[in-house]
Design a protein around this motif. Structure first.
Motif, PDB file in Angstrom:
ATOM      1  N   ALA A 299       1.018  -1.140   0.078  1.00 32.73           N
ATOM      2  CA  ALA A 299      -0.032   0.073   0.103  1.00 32.73           C
ATOM      3  C   ALA A 299       0.659   1.122  -0.119  1.00 32.73           C
TER       4      ALA A 299
ATOM      5  N   VAL B 294       2.226   3.884  -3.262  1.00 33.73           N
ATOM      6  CA  VAL B 294       2.168   5.520  -2.980  1.00 33.73           C
ATOM      7  C   VAL B 294       3.295   6.033  -3.645  1.00 33.73           C
TER       8      VAL B 294
ATOM      9  N   SER C  40       0.027   9.713  -6.865  1.00 29.85           N
ATOM     10  CA  SER C  40       0.336   8.782  -5.589  1.00 29.85           C
ATOM     11  C   SER C  40      -1.247   8.440  -5.129  1.00 29.85           C
TER      12      SER C  40
ATOM     13  N   PHE D  49      -2.807   4.826  -4.294  1.00 34.59           N
ATOM     14  CA  PHE D  49      -3.224   4.736  -2.920  1.00 34.59           C
ATOM     15  C   PHE D  49      -4.809   4.207  -2.985  1.00 34.59           C
TER      16      PHE D  49
ATOM     17  N   ALA E 158      -5.331   0.474  -1.707  1.00 39.14           N
ATOM     18  CA  ALA E 158      -5.913   0.288  -0.200  1.00 39.14           C
ATOM     19  C   ALA E 158      -7.062  -0.411  -0.515  1.00 39.14           C
TER      20      ALA E 158
END
Length: 435
Positions: free
Chosen positions: A35, A39, A224, A228, A232
């Motif tokens: 995760a 990013v 990013s 993410f 996520a």
């Protein structure tokens, strides 16, 4: 890009021979690391369109200027993400994960988290290289890193040839060493190539400019966040599977790892879209920009349909690569995981198409340096549509693990549709404005 995922693929297959708890532990540890790592990778993609635009305009000093500032930002980001991961370790205990899995995951996580630092410095050089349309050198670096990772895994996971038997810690050592080697190889390869030597030599880090940092931050931060939001939701799927137990979590990891392999082909095509769109932006040829992007979209659709067909045909066989059905000691767990993973592959087959299309369209949007609105669209798709469906179907219906994956499919499909509409609108505006 496939090389990055093959590191995890090799780790999963080799660790899977130790048992389902060890496989679930690698899954849990990587869920937190990946995760944050992606990013950083998403942030580093700001380098590519800026270099591609400078290359299209034949502005070599600008391309080197972009790389220098990108190296500084990626190094600082790598250190920051490493410290942030260490600070987040208590979350593993608070997320209702199986205790034996968490205990195995923590030592693994510590070593692999540190590998993010060389990984992101490598990314800076890689994104520069791709912006210059040189994609082979990063590919060679990842191939060498993967071969080294497999060798170290074999020696240290199982204690072969007199080496200590370290279990999943051996897999972590393999990942860490291979990522340092990957960085060193790419830097040296660029340095000895005559056409790239001037770009990677004699950096003057005393003359950093806030304007270039701001430009990369404006592009990199939304990019990013886009990554993410997607990563996520997959991390959320791993943790939701962990609530169901270690076997559902292990099955989820198998299906996720296989899907990640095909997803990386989509990411590779998105880089092609980003670079070629960035070149045409530098030339201000927006009709050609739109034609090239749509060609990549169509190519991606064809390839992802082929992957989906492969998953459907071999869904019962693919999970057996990770676990041994004939292992008498763990036979019951292994058979349960393989059966469950086979069911998840049915859903994974269909989301190949949505996943590939959304990431390639996102690459094209980055190429025209449109990142803020796409960030909002990805948040809506994954967290207002996808995750609530995963949560409800996974924990409150009989679908369980399959329900979690239906939520992932929903989020990816909505993302693909919204991002394509955005690209269509933006490119038509650019053509009209410059006609």
């Amino acid at each position: 890009m496939l090389g990055h995922t093959f590191v995890a693929f090799a780790d999963n297959i080799m660790v899977g021979q130790l048992g389902t708890a060890e496989l679930a532990a690698v899954s849990l540890g990587n869920s937190l690391i990946v995760a944050f790592m992606y990013v950083g990778i998403g942030f580093s993609t700001a380098i590519t369109p800026l270099v591609a635009e400078a290359d299209g305009a034949n502005n070599k000093p600008e391309a080197k200027h972009v790389l220098k500032h990108g190296l500084v930002l990626c190094t600082l980001l790598g250190i920051g993400l490493f410290l942030l991961i260490l600070a987040c370790k208590p979350l593993l205990y608070l997320a209702k994960q199986p205790e034996e899995v968490v205990e195995l995951a923590i030592p693994y996580l510590n070593l692999v988290a540190f590998s993010i630092i060389p990984m992101l410095i490598f990314q800076a050089f890689r994104q520069f290289s791709e912006g210059m349309s040189q994609t082979k050198l990063p590919m060679y670096a990842t191939i060498i890193a993967n071969v080294l990772n497999v060798i170290i895994n074999y020696l240290l996971i199982f204690g072969s040839f007199g080496f200590p038997k370290m279990g999943i810690i051996g897999a972590a050592v393999g990942t860490l060493v291979s990522r340092f080697v990957m960085l060193i190889f790419l830097f040296v390869a660029l340095r000895i190539r005559k056409e790239y030597k001037e770009f990677v030599s004699n950096f003057d880090f005393k003359t950093l400019k806030g304007k270039m940092f701001k430009k990369q931050l404006n592009l990199g931060l939304p990019s990013s966040l886009q990554v993410f939001f997607e990563v996520a939701i997959f991390t959320g799927a791993i943790w939701l599977s962990g609530v169901l137990g270690k076997n559902p979590q292990a099955a989820n990891q198998i299906a996720l790892n296989l899907s990640s392999m095909t997803y990386m082909v989509g990411i590779g095509l998105s880089v092609a879209a980003l670079v070629r769109v960035g070149n045409q932006k530098g030339l201000q040829n927006f009709k050609e920009l739109r034609r090239i992007a749509q060609s990549v979209f169509f190519l991606t659709l064809v390839i992802e349909i082929a992957f989906a067909s492969f998953f459907l045909l071999f869904r019962d066989w693919l999970p057996t690569l990770y676990l041994d059905e004939n292992d008498l000691l763990n036979q019951k767990d292994n058979v349960e995981v393989i059966t469950l993973a086979s069911k998840l592959m049915l859903v994974a087959a269909f989301f190949q198409i949505s996943d590939g299309i959304q990431v390639v369209v996102l690459g094209a949007l980055r190429g025209i340096q449109d990142v803020k609105i796409p960030t909002a669209l990805t948040f809506i798709a994954y967290w207002l549509v996808g995750f609530p469906i995963s949560y409800y179907l996974g924990l409150h219906t009989e679908l369980k693990s399959t329900g979690i994956w239906i939520g992932l499919l929903s989020g990816l499909t909505v993302s693909a549709v919204l991002l394509y509409i955005r690209f269509d609108i933006m490119t038509k505006k650019l053509i009209i404005k410059n006609s």
